[in-house]
Design a protein around this motif. Sequence first.
Motif, short mmCIF file in Angstrom:
data_model
loop_
_atom_site.label_atom_id
_atom_site.label_comp_id
_atom_site.label_asym_id
_atom_site.label_seq_id
_atom_site.Cartn_x
_atom_site.Cartn_y
_atom_site.Cartn_z
N ILE A 94 12.44 7.88 -45.65
CA ILE A 94 13.47 7.14 -44.90
C ILE A 94 12.95 5.76 -44.56
O ILE A 94 13.64 4.75 -44.76
N LEU A 95 11.72 5.69 -44.05
CA LEU A 95 11.09 4.41 -43.74
C LEU A 95 11.07 3.52 -44.99
O LEU A 95 11.42 2.34 -44.92
N GLU A 96 10.68 4.09 -46.11
CA GLU A 96 10.59 3.31 -47.35
C GLU A 96 11.94 2.74 -47.76
O GLU A 96 12.02 1.61 -48.24
N GLN A 97 13.02 3.50 -47.52
CA GLN A 97 14.37 2.99 -47.83
C GLN A 97 14.71 1.80 -46.93
O GLN A 97 15.25 0.80 -47.40
N TYR A 98 14.39 1.91 -45.64
CA TYR A 98 14.64 0.80 -44.72
C TYR A 98 13.82 -0.43 -45.14
O TYR A 98 14.34 -1.54 -45.16
N SER B 198 1.78 4.43 -42.90
CA SER B 198 2.01 5.79 -42.40
C SER B 198 0.90 6.71 -42.88
O SER B 198 0.30 6.48 -43.93
N ASN B 199 0.66 7.70 -42.07
CA ASN B 199 -0.24 8.78 -42.44
C ASN B 199 0.16 9.99 -41.60
O ASN B 199 1.22 9.99 -41.00
N LYS B 200 -0.70 11.00 -41.54
CA LYS B 200 -0.30 12.22 -40.83
C LYS B 200 -0.30 12.07 -39.31
O LYS B 200 0.09 12.99 -38.60
#
Length: 146
Positions: A44-48, A63-65
Amino acid sequence: FMNDFFKKIDNSIEAQKKSKSDFNEMKENNEEFFEHMSLRLIPILEQYVEEIRKRNIKVKSSSNKRHISVELTYKNGGYSSLLLSTNLESGRIEFQKNYTGDKGERIVSVDGSSYDESTWKDDFFKIKIEKLIEDFVFYAPRYGGF
């Protein structure tokens, strides 16, 4: 008399151990939930991020865990970012906003909310990231645009 006293002390020690053990288990559960949740949120973040780039806005994400973050940068170097992460103490999920103030100072803001598996909804992330983008565009003229 002394036996009763030390029985009370032993009970107190056991209660503290159990409390610490329960807390550690809760923290581990929260961190494990965040790991699974982040696997859903990262796409979702990547789409934004992709949509933001199409609008010629400078954007970085990571991002990571343990965390998910996105940072938008103004023409003058000012920025506005959103961090979703687990609290180091409790493992609870929290949002933090970092941005440049009018005088160039770094401002950190939290809304005081924290979440765990029972209270979290993925929509919270969408709502926060959309607010970040709206605010960024609204304030852009103050920072020389983007």
